[in-house]
Design a protein around this motif. Structure first.
Motif, PDB file in Angstrom:
ATOM      1  N   ARG A  88       4.800  -1.899   3.133  1.00 42.67           N
ATOM      2  CA  ARG A  88       5.829  -2.276   4.101  1.00 42.67           C
ATOM      3  C   ARG A  88       7.132  -2.738   3.471  1.00 42.67           C
ATOM      4  NH1 ARG A  88       2.082  -6.370   3.920  1.00 42.67           N
ATOM      5  NH2 ARG A  88       2.855  -8.522   3.634  1.00 42.67           N
ATOM      6  N   ASP A  89       7.083  -3.367   2.301  1.00 42.80           N
ATOM      7  CA  ASP A  89       8.299  -3.880   1.674  1.00 42.80           C
ATOM      8  C   ASP A  89       8.897  -2.894   0.676  1.00 42.80           C
ATOM      9  OD1 ASP A  89       8.161  -6.300   3.070  1.00 42.80           O
ATOM     10  OD2 ASP A  89       6.770  -7.156   1.598  1.00 42.80           O
ATOM     11  N   LEU A  90       8.296  -1.716   0.569  1.00 39.94           N
ATOM     12  CA  LEU A  90       8.802  -0.697  -0.349  1.00 39.94           C
ATOM     13  C   LEU A  90       9.622   0.331   0.422  1.00 39.94           C
ATOM     14  CD1 LEU A  90       5.546  -0.109  -2.438  1.00 39.94           C
ATOM     15  CD2 LEU A  90       7.418  -1.690  -2.935  1.00 39.94           C
ATOM     16  N   SER A  91      10.362   1.136  -0.298  1.00 40.40           N
ATOM     17  CA  SER A  91      11.133   2.199   0.331  1.00 40.40           C
ATOM     18  C   SER A  91      10.182   3.256   0.882  1.00 40.40           C
ATOM     19  CB  SER A  91      12.076   2.838  -0.692  1.00 40.40           C
ATOM     20  OG  SER A  91      12.637   4.027  -0.167  1.00 40.40           O
ATOM     21  N   LEU A  92      10.243   3.464   2.202  1.00 40.16           N
ATOM     22  CA  LEU A  92       9.335   4.434   2.812  1.00 40.16           C
ATOM     23  C   LEU A  92       9.682   5.853   2.384  1.00 40.16           C
ATOM     24  CD1 LEU A  92       8.798   3.097   6.444  1.00 40.16           C
ATOM     25  CD2 LEU A  92       7.573   2.557   4.334  1.00 40.16           C
ATOM     26  N   SER A  93      10.965   6.122   2.192  1.00 37.77           N
ATOM     27  CA  SER A  93      11.358   7.475   1.779  1.00 37.77           C
ATOM     28  C   SER A  93      10.850   7.787   0.372  1.00 37.77           C
ATOM     29  CB  SER A  93      12.875   7.633   1.846  1.00 37.77           C
ATOM     30  OG  SER A  93      13.515   6.699   0.988  1.00 37.77           O
ATOM     31  N   GLU A  94      10.881   6.789  -0.520  1.00 35.72           N
ATOM     32  CA  GLU A  94      10.404   7.017  -1.882  1.00 35.72           C
ATOM     33  C   GLU A  94       8.879   7.117  -1.938  1.00 35.72           C
ATOM     34  OE1 GLU A  94      11.983   4.068  -4.488  1.00 35.72           O
ATOM     35  OE2 GLU A  94      14.073   4.595  -4.089  1.00 35.72           O
ATOM     36  N   ASN A  95       8.210   6.537  -0.958  1.00 36.01           N
ATOM     37  CA  ASN A  95       6.745   6.578  -0.916  1.00 36.01           C
ATOM     38  C   ASN A  95       6.245   7.469   0.226  1.00 36.01           C
ATOM     39  OD1 ASN A  95       5.635   4.354  -2.921  1.00 36.01           O
ATOM     40  ND2 ASN A  95       7.484   3.518  -1.970  1.00 36.01           N
ATOM     41  N   GLU A  96       7.088   8.398   0.625  1.00 33.67           N
ATOM     42  CA  GLU A  96       6.791   9.234   1.788  1.00 33.67           C
ATOM     43  C   GLU A  96       5.486  10.009   1.635  1.00 33.67           C
ATOM     44  OE1 GLU A  96       8.821  12.914   4.313  1.00 33.67           O
ATOM     45  OE2 GLU A  96       9.975  11.849   2.780  1.00 33.67           O
ATOM     46  N   LEU A  97       5.260  10.612   0.476  1.00 33.79           N
ATOM     47  CA  LEU A  97       4.055  11.405   0.287  1.00 33.79           C
ATOM     48  C   LEU A  97       2.796  10.554   0.356  1.00 33.79           C
ATOM     49  CD1 LEU A  97       5.135  13.859  -2.569  1.00 33.79           C
ATOM     50  CD2 LEU A  97       4.761  14.390  -0.154  1.00 33.79           C
ATOM     51  N   LEU A  98       2.837   9.379  -0.273  1.00 37.28           N
ATOM     52  CA  LEU A  98       1.685   8.485  -0.253  1.00 37.28           C
ATOM     53  C   LEU A  98       1.425   7.995   1.165  1.00 37.28           C
ATOM     54  CD1 LEU A  98      -0.497   6.878  -1.732  1.00 37.28           C
ATOM     55  CD2 LEU A  98       1.227   5.111  -2.216  1.00 37.28           C
ATOM     56  N   LEU A  99       2.485   7.629   1.858  1.00 32.04           N
ATOM     57  CA  LEU A  99       2.373   7.130   3.232  1.00 32.04           C
ATOM     58  C   LEU A  99       1.797   8.206   4.149  1.00 32.04           C
ATOM     59  CD1 LEU A  99       2.958   4.878   5.263  1.00 32.04           C
ATOM     60  CD2 LEU A  99       5.324   5.670   5.374  1.00 32.04           C
ATOM     61  N   LYS A 100       2.349   9.406   4.059  1.00 38.26           N
ATOM     62  CA  LYS A 100       1.867  10.488   4.920  1.00 38.26           C
ATOM     63  C   LYS A 100       0.426  10.871   4.588  1.00 38.26           C
ATOM     64  CE  LYS A 100       6.237  12.680   6.211  1.00 38.26           C
ATOM     65  NZ  LYS A 100       7.065  13.911   6.125  1.00 38.26           N
ATOM     66  N   SER A 101       0.080  10.846   3.303  1.00 38.03           N
ATOM     67  CA  SER A 101      -1.291  11.218   2.922  1.00 38.03           C
ATOM     68  C   SER A 101      -2.299  10.259   3.542  1.00 38.03           C
ATOM     69  CB  SER A 101      -1.435  11.242   1.400  1.00 38.03           C
ATOM     70  OG  SER A 101      -1.359   9.936   0.850  1.00 38.03           O
TER      71      SER A 101
END
Length: 292
Positions: A148-161
């Motif tokens: 939640r406190d990280l950049s969602l765009s930079e972690n987009e692949l991990l988040l979506k996975s």
């Protein structure tokens, strides 16, 4: 229901490119309501980390304890309140159906999203760690919360996975809706339509169970059973909710006195109106008007 539009959440969740939002909620003890009745297009997953929350989803209530989770379908009215005034902490993940592709004719969307939106299959909506696959969903939601406190765009692949894995687990354990049962329910909805039309036209007037049962016609007992089967709530409860939703638009769009609004939507007793409004929306009419 046009009046339902007034309960649509105004917050934008995520962005067009990453239509995902992560919220970490923390409520101190002795707070009654966490958020009022609302709806949104996004799917929503919740895991309670500490304490307990009572969620109202449409006409059903769920007491979600620490370590348990909940799924809220797109467009469903829902609200949350404290359970026994307990301190509570929870993580919430919301994402738009477009996460699975903007093209509604695309293979992923048509196979794995459209059937749930179109009620061809149903997801479990109450997750408990006793079931291995539901425990996995709970743990994945917690892992998403850690981002939640990280950049969602930079972690987009991990988040979506992680979201795709959650959806995979829910899909694999979903319940197909029987075509015959769906056809039977559609028939019952069509048969019930004159009753709904009558309520929507005459909600300002006194409406009795006998009045509604005569429309089909049925015995009052048979009518109550059929109506609840179709609409997931008793007929008089539906009338009250419809009146409350009509009052929401008057509270936000006019400066009429609350007592006058109560009478104009079919309540002859202001105290009764206030009680039913709080039960349905989660706050008093005056507070709703002020905050809206």
């Amino acid at each position: 229901m046009k009046s339902k539009m007034f309960l649509k959440e105004k917050t934008i969740h995520g962005t067009a490119l990453v239509p995902i939002a992560i919220h970490h909620l923390s409520y101190s003890s002795n707070i009654d309501n966490f958020f009022y009745l609302h709806w949104h297009y996004e799917f929503e997953f919740i895991v309670v980390l500490e304490g307990a929350i009572v969620y109202t989803i449409e006409d059903k209530e769920y007491r979600v304890m620490a370590g348990q989770g909940l799924y809220i379908h797109s467009n469903q009215l829902h609200a949350a309140r404290s359970y026994n005034g307990m301190h509570c902490e929870a993580c919430v993940v919301l994402f738009h159906p477009n996460l699975f592709g903007n093209n509604k004719q695309g293979a992923t969307y048509s196979k794995f999203v459209y059937p749930i939106l179109n009620s061809q299959i149903e997801f479990d909506n109450y997750f408990k760690p006793e079931k291995p696959w539901q425990k996995s969903v709970i743990e994945l939601i917690k892992k998403i919360d850690e981002l939640r406190d990280l950049s969602l765009s930079e972690n987009e692949l991990l988040l979506k996975s992680r979201l795709f894995e959650i959806w995979h687990l829910c899909y694999q354990n979903s319940i197909p809706t029987s075509p015959k049962l769906k056809e039977k329910k559609n028939y019952k909805i069509e048969r019930m339509q004159p009753v709904l039309d009558y309520i929507h036209t005459n909600y300002k007037e006194e409406i009795s169970l006998m009045d509604l049962a005569k429309i089909l016609p049925m015995s009052e007992g048979q009518f109550c059973h059929t109506f609840k089967e179709v609409m997931n709530m008793p007929p008089i409860a539906y009338v009250i909710r419809y009146r409350i939703l009509q009052s929401c638009s008057l509270l936000t769009e006019t400066d009429y006195k609350i007592a006058d609004i109560a009478r104009s939507v079919g309540f002859n007793n202001i105290s009764y109106f206030n009680r039913e409004f709080i039960k349905a929306i989660g706050c008093s009419p005056s507070k709703y008007r002020k905050e809206e």
